[in-house]
Write a protein that holds these residues in place. Structure first.
Motif, PDB file in Angstrom:
ATOM      1  N   SER A  90      47.148  47.506  45.025  1.00 19.43           N
ATOM      2  CA  SER A  90      46.558  46.319  44.419  1.00 19.43           C
ATOM      3  C   SER A  90      46.091  46.648  43.008  1.00 19.43           C
ATOM      4  O   SER A  90      45.508  47.709  42.775  1.00 19.43           O
ATOM      5  CB  SER A  90      45.357  45.834  45.240  1.00 19.43           C
ATOM      6  N   PRO A  91      46.363  45.753  42.038  1.00 18.81           N
ATOM      7  CA  PRO A  91      45.912  46.017  40.665  1.00 18.81           C
ATOM      8  C   PRO A  91      44.408  46.222  40.606  1.00 18.81           C
ATOM      9  O   PRO A  91      43.649  45.524  41.288  1.00 18.81           O
ATOM     10  CB  PRO A  91      46.330  44.751  39.907  1.00 18.81           C
ATOM     11  N   VAL A  92      44.005  47.175  39.795  1.00 19.55           N
ATOM     12  CA  VAL A  92      42.582  47.458  39.636  1.00 19.55           C
ATOM     13  C   VAL A  92      41.975  46.565  38.573  1.00 19.55           C
ATOM     14  O   VAL A  92      40.913  45.982  38.756  1.00 19.55           O
ATOM     15  CB  VAL A  92      42.361  48.948  39.293  1.00 19.55           C
ATOM     16  N   LYS A  93      42.672  46.437  37.458  1.00 22.18           N
ATOM     17  CA  LYS A  93      42.135  45.678  36.337  1.00 22.18           C
ATOM     18  C   LYS A  93      42.624  44.234  36.348  1.00 22.18           C
ATOM     19  O   LYS A  93      43.761  43.944  36.744  1.00 22.18           O
ATOM     20  CB  LYS A  93      42.499  46.356  35.017  1.00 22.18           C
ATOM     21  N   GLN A  94      41.764  43.339  35.884  1.00 20.11           N
ATOM     22  CA  GLN A  94      42.087  41.921  35.840  1.00 20.11           C
ATOM     23  C   GLN A  94      43.292  41.655  34.947  1.00 20.11           C
ATOM     24  O   GLN A  94      44.097  40.760  35.218  1.00 20.11           O
ATOM     25  CB  GLN A  94      40.881  41.119  35.341  1.00 20.11           C
ATOM     26  N   SER A  95      43.439  42.426  33.882  1.00 18.03           N
ATOM     27  CA  SER A  95      44.552  42.218  32.958  1.00 18.03           C
ATOM     28  C   SER A  95      45.893  42.454  33.644  1.00 18.03           C
ATOM     29  O   SER A  95      46.887  41.798  33.335  1.00 18.03           O
ATOM     30  CB  SER A  95      44.424  43.143  31.750  1.00 18.03           C
ATOM     31  N   VAL A  96      45.931  43.378  34.600  1.00 14.97           N
ATOM     32  CA  VAL A  96      47.170  43.657  35.324  1.00 14.97           C
ATOM     33  C   VAL A  96      47.468  42.516  36.300  1.00 14.97           C
ATOM     34  O   VAL A  96      48.614  42.066  36.420  1.00 14.97           O
ATOM     35  CB  VAL A  96      47.068  44.998  36.076  1.00 14.97           C
ATOM     36  N   THR A  97      46.444  42.046  37.006  1.00 17.12           N
ATOM     37  CA  THR A  97      46.615  40.900  37.909  1.00 17.12           C
ATOM     38  C   THR A  97      47.144  39.689  37.145  1.00 17.12           C
ATOM     39  O   THR A  97      48.049  38.981  37.591  1.00 17.12           O
ATOM     40  CB  THR A  97      45.280  40.548  38.587  1.00 17.12           C
TER      41      THR A  97
END
Length: 785
Positions: free
Chosen positions: A103-110
């Motif tokens: 699962s992506p850690v950072k919001q920018s990746v999501t």
């Protein structure tokens, strides 16, 4: 957006057994021949973001197995595509049949993954260039709705249309019910057909005055008249005649329903639903998807799947977004299901009215013959059972056909026949008394007893009509606001498409003098036409009627690029897979300018088999000082074991010699052209050959030949080594004696198949021999005097 791709790694994916594309946050231009693995890179990006490759699904794919198509033929495990991002320093991967992990850690990746969830919004393939032009109006509209992010607005529009249509249907039903009540007072003998409640009161006054009772045409007047006329009736037959009149009155009220028409509509909606479900691989999962979406929307705290009890590896938001995406993808099926349910609801309501009417008939059963009573009672029970069946059909996951009860065909005629029989009995009894008095009494009593029902039906009809008018006004207001906003966006989009097209074609006079999106009046579905004006003439024309194949392709490319420019966020991906197939040289040159000037803020991945355009693009990027924003990669070869092989040394003698075999020599056209042009440039510079000036300094083999290089080279070599005349002429003949060889090998045309391996080897041997002779006799640049 700050995220950009650093690296893409493929493991066991299509023709990429274990390969890596290093972008380092830059844009990528890949050049290679057919079958070298270029499109597999694009397939991998689509697979990572969506979990599948759409071109292996659906119509036209025959017996293709998607999973087999995306799996490397020698791979033992499942294919995997891995993406590494720069800013977040995160690496994510996707395996066949699985979600993106971890699962992506950072919001920018999501956010990055969410924006790329729909591959068609950032990937354009050669086969899709004309997709927007050739689409149906409704499909084009739906695509624009997705691009504009107007799904919720479109859903609201559908809701307004449905509400307006339902309100109008209810108004029609209420009006029909009121008309049925009015017509029960009709008198065929006198030709009286009431148009309103007041017309019934007027008729009461008229027939009461005929028997000597004067009244006002009001409810109170009719009540007074009824009391007065009762005094004129015989007590011996009065009660019986009153009972018969009541029975005639209820039987004369037509059922006034649209049961049979509704059954037809329900079955048609069911047939359409079945077609959609058969054409959608996920349709049978729709109930689960809908239930899952509803459940997730109410439980934001979820950490694991309620079905399999496994952790939500990518978190609640990703799972919820995926469910939303699947629900939207099945939107047409959902809409068809909703329509069928609404029609069934209307059918159930109509049948309930029939049951109520039959109950009224049976209250007067004392005057009805036994056979009719039994028929009406059986019919009522049949309809009650049918209502339960319809309700279960409405809530069922499978589509079941609707069968009309047999009694429907004869119900109305049996009721009217019994009413006619009672009228004959009434006439016989009345003839023994004063027929006019009995007629006046019957009508007055019927009015008094039915007045409340008449007034209720009239009020319901007026209220339903008022609501339908208001619903229509609301629909029109919302539609106008939506269309005004949509037209403003479409105008901007059309201007951008035309601007791009003119930039590619102004040297030709840009035959498209206007581009326009025209919205069509299709209520719920929506529609958008795409038309052009041709040379200032033929406005509103389908571009396919006037443009050549090449110009249609460039128009399709401009359409796609305009949507990217207007609707996609800068910094996101833009992937163009070999889209320059039918563009000629001048237009290809301008496509490079357009991409470099308009899309520098995007991270691009472009593939091409056109080596000439590949070189043009590099030169233009360098001229603009933007070469550091790009990575340029040539694919020299492909093998089953290693996949694509880098062409870092393509154009060198090592590369040519290593591929001078039966399997690869036809792919050497570009490399042979490069070494020949390099040889001729160096010779021309050494012997001071005067070549016609080119502003771009982009000299070709033909330029040097036209300037007489071959003749001067032959003269120079023969003067320097007359004893080698035979070898010199043989080398010149092999190198310049077949000027079609390189042209055939450099382009995708049937001539390539006519060039043999031996011809190619002779050319290579001749050029090597000439190079050695020139080096020996100092007729080529680069040799120290």
């Amino acid at each position: 957006m700050s995220e950009r791709l650093r690296q893409i790694r493929f493991s066991g994916f299509r023709g990429l057994p274990d390969n890596t594309c290093n972008l380092k946050g830059k844009s990528l231009l890949v050049c290679g021949g057919n079958g070298k693995g270029k499109s597999a890179i694009v397939d991998g990006l689509e697979f990572f973001f969506s979990g599948s490759v759409q071109r292996f699904h659906g119509e036209g794919t025959g017996n293709i197995s998607h999973d087999d198509a995306v799996r490397h033929v020698k791979a033992k495990g499942d294919p995997v595509v891995e993406l590494s991002l720069i800013s977040a320093n995160e690496t994510l991967s996707r395996k066949l049949g699985a979600n993106i992990s971890p699962s992506p850690v950072k919001q920018s990746v999501t956010e990055y993954i969410t924006l790329c969830r729909e591959p068609s919004s950032f990937i354009l393939r050669r086969t899709q260039i004309l997709g927007f032009i050739e689409s149906q109006d409704s499909d084009r509209y739906q695509r624009l709705v997705r691009l504009l992010g107007l799904r919720s607005v479109h859903g609201m529009q559908e809701a307004f249309v449905q509400a307006s249509q339902e309100a109008q249907r209810q108004a029609d039903t209420a009006r029909m019910r009121f008309q049925a009540f009015l017509q029960s007072y009709a008198d065929t003998e006198s030709g009286f057909s009431p148009s309103s409640i007041q017309s019934i009161r007027d008729r009461c006054r008229e027939i009461l005055e005929a028997v000597g009772v004067s009244i006002e045409a009001t409810s109170e007047g009719v009540a007074y008249g009824n009391n007065e006329v009762e005094k004129k009736r015989s007590p011996l037959t009065r009660k019986r005649l009153d009972t018969i009149a009541l029975a005639i009155g209820t039987l004369s009220v037509q059922l006034g329903t649209d049961v049979q028409d509704l059954v037809t509509e329900v079955d048609e909606a069911g047939t359409e639903l079945l077609k959609l479900m058969e054409g959608s691989p996920e349709a049978e999962q729709l109930p689960i998807v809908n239930a899952g979406f509803d459940y997730f929307s109410k439980h934001e705290e979820l950490k694991e799947c309620p079905l399999c009890e496994q952790p939500l590896l990518q978190g609640y938001e990703h799972a919820f977004a995926r469910l939303r995406s699947r629900e939207e993808a099945l939107g047409r099926v959902t809409n068809a299901q909703g329509l069928r349910r609404r029609l069934l609801d209307r059918l159930i309501a109509s049948v309930q009215q029939v049951v109520g009417r039959l109950a009224e008939d049976l209250r007067q059963k004392s005057e009805l013959v036994t056979e009719v009573v039994e028929f009406l009672d059986d019919s009522r029970k049949t309809f009650v059972s049918w209502i339960e069946l319809l309700r279960s059909n409405r809530d069922a996951t499978q589509v079941m056909p609707i069968k009309l009860p047999e009694c429907v065909a004869t119900l109305e005629s049996r009721r009217l026949a019994e009413a006619s029989r009672l009228k004959a009995v009434q006439a016989t009894l009345a003839s023994e008394q004063n027929p006019d008095v009995e007629k006046a009494s019957a009508l007055a009593k019927r009015y008094i007893q039915g007045e409340a029902a008449l007034s209720e039906a009239e009020s319901a009809s007026k209220e339903a009509t008022r609501l339908a008018e208001r619903a229509k006004l609301a629909e029109r207001a919302f539609t106008k606001s939506r269309e005004d906003a949509l037209k403003a966006v479409l105008t901007k989009m059309a201007d951008t498409v035309l601007k791009y097209y003119v930039r590619l074609h102004d040297a030709d006079g840009a035959e498209c003098t206007k581009v326009e999106f025209q919205t069509t009046d299709r209520a719920r579905a929506g529609g958008v036409r795409f038309v052009i004006e041709f040379l200032g003439l033929a406005p509103g024309s389908d571009p396919r009627a006037f443009l050549s194949e090449g110009h249609l392709d460039s128009l399709g490319l401009c359409l796609y690029l305009a949507t990217i420019k207007l609707f996609n966020r800068p910094g996101t991906l833009l992937v163009l897979d070999d889209v320059l197939t039918s563009a000629d040289r001048e237009h290809r040159h301008r496509v490079a300018d357009l991409i470099l000037e308009e899309f520098s803020e995007f991270q691009l991945v472009i593939t091409t088999h056109d080596e000439r355009w590949f070189n043009i693009f590099q030169d233009k990027a360098a001229a603009r000082g933007e070469q550091k924003a790009w990575r340029f990669q040539r694919i020299a070869n492909w093998s089953l074991e290693t996949g694509p092989e880098s062409a870092a040394y393509e154009g060198t003698w090592d590369y040519i010699n290593s591929n001078l075999d039966e399997d690869s020599y036809r792919e050497l056209g570009g490399s042979l052209r490069l070494v020949l042009e390099d040889f001729m440039k160096r010779v021309a510079e050494k012997i001071d050959l005067e070549v016609p000036y080119r502003r771009s300094a982009d000299y070709t083999v033909g330029d040097f030949q036209f300037a007489g290089l071959v003749e001067k080279l032959r003269s120079g070599l023969l003067a320097a080594a007359p004893q080698d005349e035979s070898a010199i002429k043989r080398a010149l003949s092999r190198t310049f004696g077949d000027d079609s060889l390189i042209n055939f090998l450099s382009h995708d045309n049937p001539g390539r198949l006519e060039v043999t391996l031996q011809q190619t080897r002779d050319f290579v041997d001749g050029l090597c021999e000439l190079t050695k002779l020139c080096e020996t006799h100092r007729l080529i640049k680069g040799i120290t005097p």
